[in-house]
Design a protein around this motif. Structure first.
Motif, PDB file in Angstrom:
ATOM      1  N   SER A 185       0.838  -1.203   0.000  1.00 14.10           N
ATOM      2  CA  SER A 185       0.000   0.000   0.000  1.00 14.10           C
ATOM      3  C   SER A 185       0.870   1.250   0.000  1.00 14.10           C
ATOM      4  O   SER A 185       1.988   1.250   0.517  1.00 14.10           O
ATOM      5  CB  SER A 185      -0.916   0.010   1.224  1.00 14.10           C
ATOM      6  N   LEU A 186       0.325   2.313  -0.575  1.00 16.10           N
ATOM      7  CA  LEU A 186       1.063   3.573  -0.646  1.00 16.10           C
ATOM      8  C   LEU A 186       0.073   4.725  -0.555  1.00 16.10           C
ATOM      9  O   LEU A 186      -1.005   4.673  -1.147  1.00 16.10           O
ATOM     10  CB  LEU A 186       1.847   3.641  -1.961  1.00 16.10           C
ATOM     11  N   LEU A 187       0.442   5.750   0.199  1.00 12.43           N
ATOM     12  CA  LEU A 187      -0.420   6.918   0.325  1.00 12.43           C
ATOM     13  C   LEU A 187       0.429   8.147   0.592  1.00 12.43           C
ATOM     14  O   LEU A 187       1.038   8.279   1.654  1.00 12.43           O
ATOM     15  CB  LEU A 187      -1.434   6.731   1.458  1.00 12.43           C
ATOM     16  N   LYS A 188       0.484   9.041  -0.387  1.00 13.92           N
ATOM     17  CA  LYS A 188       1.136  10.330  -0.190  1.00 13.92           C
ATOM     18  C   LYS A 188       0.236  11.195   0.691  1.00 13.92           C
ATOM     19  O   LYS A 188      -0.991  11.157   0.569  1.00 13.92           O
ATOM     20  CB  LYS A 188       1.384  11.016  -1.528  1.00 13.92           C
ATOM     21  N   VAL A 238       3.009   6.881  -8.609  1.00 17.12           N
ATOM     22  CA  VAL A 238       1.869   6.461  -7.803  1.00 17.12           C
ATOM     23  C   VAL A 238       1.759   7.342  -6.568  1.00 17.12           C
ATOM     24  O   VAL A 238       2.721   7.517  -5.816  1.00 17.12           O
ATOM     25  CB  VAL A 238       1.999   4.978  -7.401  1.00 17.12           C
ATOM     26  N   LEU A 239       0.567   7.888  -6.358  1.00 14.64           N
ATOM     27  CA  LEU A 239       0.298   8.771  -5.224  1.00 14.64           C
ATOM     28  C   LEU A 239      -0.603   8.109  -4.192  1.00 14.64           C
ATOM     29  O   LEU A 239      -0.565   8.446  -3.015  1.00 14.64           O
ATOM     30  CB  LEU A 239      -0.345  10.069  -5.721  1.00 14.64           C
ATOM     31  N   LEU A 240      -1.431   7.188  -4.649  1.00 12.10           N
ATOM     32  CA  LEU A 240      -2.312   6.415  -3.761  1.00 12.10           C
ATOM     33  C   LEU A 240      -2.457   5.028  -4.359  1.00 12.10           C
ATOM     34  O   LEU A 240      -2.740   4.883  -5.549  1.00 12.10           O
ATOM     35  CB  LEU A 240      -3.679   7.094  -3.625  1.00 12.10           C
ATOM     36  N   LYS A 241      -2.231   4.028  -3.536  1.00 13.07           N
ATOM     37  CA  LYS A 241      -2.481   2.637  -3.934  1.00 13.07           C
ATOM     38  C   LYS A 241      -2.943   1.898  -2.686  1.00 13.07           C
ATOM     39  O   LYS A 241      -2.158   1.655  -1.775  1.00 13.07           O
ATOM     40  CB  LYS A 241      -1.232   1.985  -4.531  1.00 13.07           C
ATOM     41  N   GLN A 242      -4.232   1.577  -2.649  1.00 15.54           N
ATOM     42  CA  GLN A 242      -4.828   1.050  -1.432  1.00 15.54           C
ATOM     43  C   GLN A 242      -5.842  -0.048  -1.747  1.00 15.54           C
ATOM     44  O   GLN A 242      -6.429  -0.088  -2.830  1.00 15.54           O
ATOM     45  CB  GLN A 242      -5.547   2.167  -0.665  1.00 15.54           C
ATOM     46  N   GLY A 243      -6.054  -0.909  -0.756  1.00 14.85           N
ATOM     47  CA  GLY A 243      -7.131  -1.885  -0.809  1.00 14.85           C
ATOM     48  C   GLY A 243      -8.169  -1.552   0.248  1.00 14.85           C
ATOM     49  O   GLY A 243      -7.832  -1.036   1.322  1.00 14.85           O
ATOM     50  N   THR A 292      -3.869   9.494 -13.719  1.00 14.65           N
ATOM     51  CA  THR A 292      -4.477   8.176 -13.897  1.00 14.65           C
ATOM     52  C   THR A 292      -5.228   7.786 -12.640  1.00 14.65           C
ATOM     53  O   THR A 292      -4.683   7.879 -11.536  1.00 14.65           O
ATOM     54  CB  THR A 292      -3.393   7.116 -14.179  1.00 14.65           C
ATOM     55  N   ILE A 293      -6.472   7.347 -12.809  1.00 17.12           N
ATOM     56  CA  ILE A 293      -7.268   6.850 -11.687  1.00 17.12           C
ATOM     57  C   ILE A 293      -7.810   5.481 -12.074  1.00 17.12           C
ATOM     58  O   ILE A 293      -8.477   5.335 -13.104  1.00 17.12           O
ATOM     59  CB  ILE A 293      -8.427   7.803 -11.340  1.00 17.12           C
TER      60      ILE A 293
END
Length: 466
Positions: free
Chosen positions: A151-154, A181-186, A436-437
């Motif tokens: 997971s990643l979150l700026k 990537v600025l947000l990558k979440q589940g 990109t979303i």
């Protein structure tokens, strides 16, 4: 799928059978080597095996991942905070509540001499960690834990993450700008015992159509077909097939109805035969009507012209060159997250999602879909002139070739959404600002167009573009 390896030798570690539960849970940890993210830890209590299930001490685990735990002695409930996630668990129960969803742990937790022990698989899943419990060559028990590395979150996108949490969005989400990537979440559940994590494979529903369109255009660039060819050149018996062109099928202006039978095991030839007996809704090229059947015919053209199956052509022409190793045509042999449908006001696992090649059969991941996004800014798969054909609106619905155009002044965005089998997806590409979303949801019935609009607006605000 969360990753846990258990290699415990049952006869060599702290083991408690039914009669041994009153024995000391806090067996010495001096002989246990514990690491979290490569750093050695000291736990007050050792892992246990109880009736074949491995348990770990809840408080020790939470402390190791720098979380906090508050204990309510009256209700025997632990409230845990790890990062932006809130977990609650009642001693003796078989579930852990993670934010707004209940995770089935499979077995009940146990309190042994005052120490709350929870099943290792469920605990690892709940805190999005990978835990490996095994014996070393010398017989020492080893616990190795790696916290969420996916997971990643700026920080500037915390507001978008908060919004998705507040609406209980189920699935995976990625936001990137210029490929970063600025947000990558589940969010929510991948199945009844697993949380969604942003590296999992999932069905992408009608986002598959962009791969079908690209396959047709790849054959066109090779000079093997022309998008103005009538479908009758490749498939006989289609109503007014001498008037329906590949361009019309791509742009959803053929007049073919959308639906087709979705029986599992139905061959492409059987579906094409069904389409031969459809009645057109309007004269070819005179209006717009979204048609899954049209994209099935396009996939069949790919097979007829290339001499390969649709799955193999997409794999060799697009996925493999782009390194999209976690994408392909779905089958029961490929593990993906589950789709969910609502039944009696409860979300239950949906039946296996059956579709037909060309319309909605691709599975993928967030990272792989980002690779597809980046490739469309290059000439690696198709030339930019050809890609521009995909974005050109060919009807009053602004539908191009598997992309829908949105314009706001000079700002151009192309997007598509999809649904089926308990999945709901959306893919937005702001071509002007390179934003990109990707939203890969796994609950049926979500309004992905409205959700995408909200996320686009919040993304623009986070990037100070508004």
């Amino acid at each position: 799928m969360f990753r846990i390896l258990l290699a415990l030798i049952l006869c060599a570690g702290p083991i408690l059978g039914q009669a041994g539960i009153t024995a000391s849970a806090a067996q010495t940890t001096q002989a246990v080597h514990i690491e979290v993210n490569g750093e050695q830890q000291s736990w007050k209590n050792a892992p246990l095996i109880i009736k074949g299930s491995t348990f770990v001490p809840l408080r020790d685990v939470v402390t190791s991942v720098k979380g906090t735990l508050k204990w309510d002695n009256r209700t025997k409930t632990a409230t845990i905070t790890v990062g932006r996630d809130k977990l609650t668990h009642q001693a003796g129960s078989n579930s852990i509540r993670v934010n707004q969803v209940d995770l089935d742990t499979g077995v009940n937790s146990r309190t042994v001499n005052g120490t709350l022990m929870v099943p290792v698989r469920a605990m690892a899943n709940a805190i999005k960690a990978d835990i490996k419990v095994q014996r070393t060559a010398t017989g020492q028990m080893s616990v190795n834990m790696v916290t969420d590395q996916v997971s990643l979150l700026k920080s500037e996108f915390a507001s978008v993450d908060t919004y998705l949490r507040e609406i209980n969005y189920p699935g995976m989400a990625l936001i990137a700008r210029d490929g970063e990537v600025l947000l990558k979440q589940g969010y929510g559940l991948a199945d009844e015992q697993t949380l969604n994590r942003p590296d999992q494979k999932t069905r992408i529903a009608s986002l598959s159509k962009s791969f079908t369109a690209a396959s047709i255009l790849s054959l066109a660039e090779e000079g093997k077909i022309d998008v103005q060819d009538p479908i009758s050149k490749y498939i006989s018996g289609i109503p007014k097939g001498d008037q329906i062109t590949l361009h019309m099928l791509l742009s959803q202006t053929s007049g073919l109805p959308s639906a087709f039978g979705r029986g599992e095991g139905t061959s492409m030839e059987e579906t094409v035969e069904e389409i031969r007996h459809k009645t057109l809704k309007f004269e070819p090229g005179s209006a717009y009507l979204y048609s899954n059947s049209g994209y099935v015919l396009l996939a069949y053209v790919v097979e007829q012209v290339s001499g390969m199956s649709y799955a193999d052509y997409v794999q060799q022409t697009i996925l493999k060159p782009l390194g999209m190793k976690n994408s392909g045509e779905a089958s029961r042999k490929v593990h993906t997250i589950s789709g969910f449908v609502q039944q009696n006001n409860t979300w239950v696992t949906a039946p296996y999602y059956v579709s037909q090649s060309g319309s909605g059969t691709i599975y993928s991941t967030l990272d792989d879909m980002l690779k597809w996004d980046r490739a469309l800014y290059t000439d690696q798969i198709l030339s930019q002139d050809t890609i521009e054909q995909m974005y050109e609106p060919y009807s009053d619905k602004n539908y191009g070739y598997a992309w829908i155009l949105k314009e706001n002044g000079t700002n151009r965005t192309v997007f598509h959404n999809g649904s089926g089998g308990g999945f709901a997806t959306a893919f937005s590409r702001n071509l002007s600002d390179d934003i990109t979303i990707i939203l890969l949801g796994n609950h049926a019935g979500m309004d992905m167009t409205s959700l995408l609009d909200e996320v686009e607006a919040k993304t623009a605000k986070a990037l100070q573009l508004q």
